[in-house]
Design a protein around this motif. Structure first.
Motif, PDB file in Angstrom:
ATOM      1  N   ALA A 419      16.648  -3.119   3.834  1.00 14.96           N
ATOM      2  CA  ALA A 419      15.318  -3.732   3.807  1.00 14.96           C
ATOM      3  C   ALA A 419      15.077  -4.465   2.495  1.00 14.96           C
ATOM      4  N   ALA A 422      18.403  -9.697   1.687  1.00 20.59           N
ATOM      5  CA  ALA A 422      18.229 -10.847   2.583  1.00 20.59           C
ATOM      6  C   ALA A 422      19.530 -11.625   2.576  1.00 20.59           C
ATOM      7  N   SER A 442      12.927 -11.303  10.265  1.00 19.83           N
ATOM      8  CA  SER A 442      13.139 -10.427   9.112  1.00 19.83           C
ATOM      9  C   SER A 442      11.906  -9.597   8.776  1.00 19.83           C
ATOM     10  N   LYS A 443      10.725 -10.064   9.250  1.00 23.63           N
ATOM     11  CA  LYS A 443       9.483  -9.364   8.925  1.00 23.63           C
ATOM     12  C   LYS A 443       8.460  -9.644  10.026  1.00 23.63           C
ATOM     13  N   ARG A 498      11.404 -12.194   3.902  1.00 24.54           N
ATOM     14  CA  ARG A 498      11.612 -10.763   3.708  1.00 24.54           C
ATOM     15  C   ARG A 498      11.214 -10.311   2.306  1.00 24.54           C
TER      16      ARG A 498
END
Length: 542
Positions: A419, A422, A442-443, A498
């Motif tokens: 997390a 990237a 990604s989010k 992200r």
């Protein structure tokens, strides 16, 4: 795996799948038992009709009542059969979906090395064709098997109660029928596994070629690839044909011997009636039960072939589920990002599992400061991409350590660490769906303002606004409706959104024209601030 082990595997697989749905299974079993009881009661009713003289006109006043009882039995039988069909079919669909989800979820957490050794097409074949066989088994064949087993077993018991002598002849018939059935069933099981493997090979070929269709067409390899697929399909057909030949032989032996023996038993019963040893009603009852037994064995021999195919499918699925190439996930929370991470490679040795004798990194040392932007250069095969793979923990090192703010990378919680990373691949990965879906990948919980900022940092705002529906524009499979530069900028926007402490850029400007490359480089320049950034340049000059 031996035949016994294969059937044990099938049994344990079915038990684990049915266990969460016990209520449905027991309800279906209850309907099955009720239906079988009604079926086994029918011969008794007809014996009563014959021996009580209803059909001969000796007791006409009871005739209507007798047939009324029979109609009631038929109604209960029909209702029980309908309920059983609904329950087992629904159960089969539910379990099939659960199994697909279970296999797919298991595949998603495997290391990349798993997919290096097993073709994606073969995996998809197991995920679809094999789970469909299990669905057919639970939703149809298993119920069919249990119903005919109960009817056959109940018929045998009633045969013994009706006439032990004739029952002995029927049991001898059963032994004669079962010996060749078992032999042929083993052949069917082996060929079923081989057939599924051949089908998976064909799927793998098609999946690989269709994914690279432009390259195939560019080199005029359409006919060659079609010929290759035809050869594979022919091998699949020949294996399936051999399986079908053996299943046909299985049916011929089972049905032929069963009904030939039934004729002999009927002849013996007719002689017994003629000599007064049994009544006409008892003979009718015996014949009906013998027909149940004969038809039951014939049906069981047919469904046995489905069990062999399902055993092969279960074996292949269990192989997938038992493979464990997953990475240890649990561990310490990663350090807080403070403008990036301090990263250190300390005496790292690494070789890919597919080539364990060839070390890509040997006694490798590297220190990367917090917030630093570092370009990693070197010739092809020097291990540049390997560093990214190790940082993302697609693989773990053979020797040495990777330290994040002084903590061993392997000791950190895997999902929490990722997390904080990237990644932008050399070939931009775009999923089918809208531009917004791809940026938010990604989010997913990102606000509209965060998405707009990420697009601006990735120099993607202008081309997104030119799209017919803006962020809601469908990009097609693999982003075919976008240019190479547009796909890459969407990929960078996804990484920027992200807001990770570590940004990995793997030749992000490869294969782009000059204008697109300049825009992407501007995007990289904006996105690298406030984080540790590793860049693999497109061009290396020794």
């Amino acid at each position: 795996m031996s035949n016994t082990n294969k059937l044990q595997t099938l049994g344990s697989t079915l038990a684990s799948l049915v266990s969460p749905h016990k209520a449905w299974a027991f309800a279906a079993l209850g309907a099955l038992l009720l239906g079988s009881a009604m079926s086994l009661t029918m011969p008794l009713m007809f014996r009563w009709l014959i021996d009580s003289g209803f059909l001969a006109g000796k007791n006409p006043e009871g005739l209507n009542s007798a047939f009324g009882y029979i109609l009631l039995l038929v109604f209960v039988l029909a209702m029980a059969s309908a309920v059983r069909f609904y329950l087992v079919t629904t159960l089969g669909e539910r379990i099939s979906a659960d199994l697909r989800n279970r296999v797919y979820s298991h595949l998603l957490v495997q290391r990349p090395e798993f997919f290096e050794t097993l073709k994606v097409g073969e995996v998809l074949s197991r995920l679809t064709a094999d789970t469909t066989l299990i669905q057919t088994l639970i939703g149809s064949s298993l119920s069919f098997f249990l119903r005919n087993s109960l009817t056959t077993l109940g018929g045998l018991v009633m045969l013994l109660l009706t006439s032990p002598l004739l029952s002995g002849a029927v049991l001898l018939l059963v032994v004669v029928v079962m010996i060749p059935v078992v032999i042929l069933a083993r052949r069917v099981r082996k060929l079923s596994r081989a057939s599924q493997d051949k089908l998976a090979d064909s799927s793998a070929i098609a999946q690989e070629v269709l994914n690279q269709i432009t390259t195939v067409q560019a080199f005029n390899q359409e006919h060659a690839e079609a010929s290759k697929f035809t050869t594979s399909s022919e091998q699949t057909y020949q294996t399936a044909r051999r399986r079908t030949v053996n299943r046909s032989a299985l049916l011929f032996v089972a049905i032929g011997l069963a009904f030939a023996g039934l004729v002999v038993v009927l002849w013996m019963g007719a002689k017994a009636v003629a000599s007064g040893e049994m009544s006409a009603g008892e003979l009718a009852q015996f014949v009906m039960y013998a027909a149940f037994v004969g038809a039951g064995f014939a049906a069981l021999s047919e469904v046995l072939g489905e069990f062999q195919r399902a055993a092969g499918a279960a074996e292949r699925l269990v192989e997938l589920l038992n493979l464990d190439t997953t990475i240890h996930k649990h561990g310490l929370p990663p350090p807080a990002k403070q403008g990036g991470f301090l990263i250190e490679f300390s005496h790292v040795d690494f070789a890919y599992p597919s080539a364990p004798e060839k070390f890509i990194l040997e006694d490798f040392n590297l220190s990367i400061q917090r917030g630093e932007t570092l370009a990693i250069v070197g010739p092809s095969g020097a291990g540049k991409s390997t560093l990214f793979s190790l940082l993302l923990r697609w693989y773990d090192v053979n020797q040495g350590q990777i330290l994040i703010e002084g903590k061993a990378l392997e000791s950190l919680h895997l999902e929490q660490w990722r997390a904080n990373c990237a990644y932008v691949a050399q070939e931009a990965v775009i999923f089918s769906g809208s531009l917004q879906d791809n940026v938010r990948y990604s989010k997913p919980e990102a606000t509209a303002e965060e998405v707009d900022k990420a697009l601006a940092d990735a120099a993607a705002t202008n081309f997104v606004h030119r799209m017919p529906k803006g962020l809601d524009t469908n990009v097609g499979e693999k982003g075919v409706r976008l240019s190479g530069g547009e796909r890459q900028r969407v990929s960078i926007a996804r990484a920027v959104l992200r807001d990770a402490g570590l940004l990995l850029l793997d030749e992000a400007t490869a294969s782009l024209d000059a204008e697109s490359e300049q825009l992407v480089q501007q995007a990289i320049e904006k996105s690298r601030h406030g984080r540790t950034t590793l860049i693999m340049p497109t061009v290396w000059l020794p």
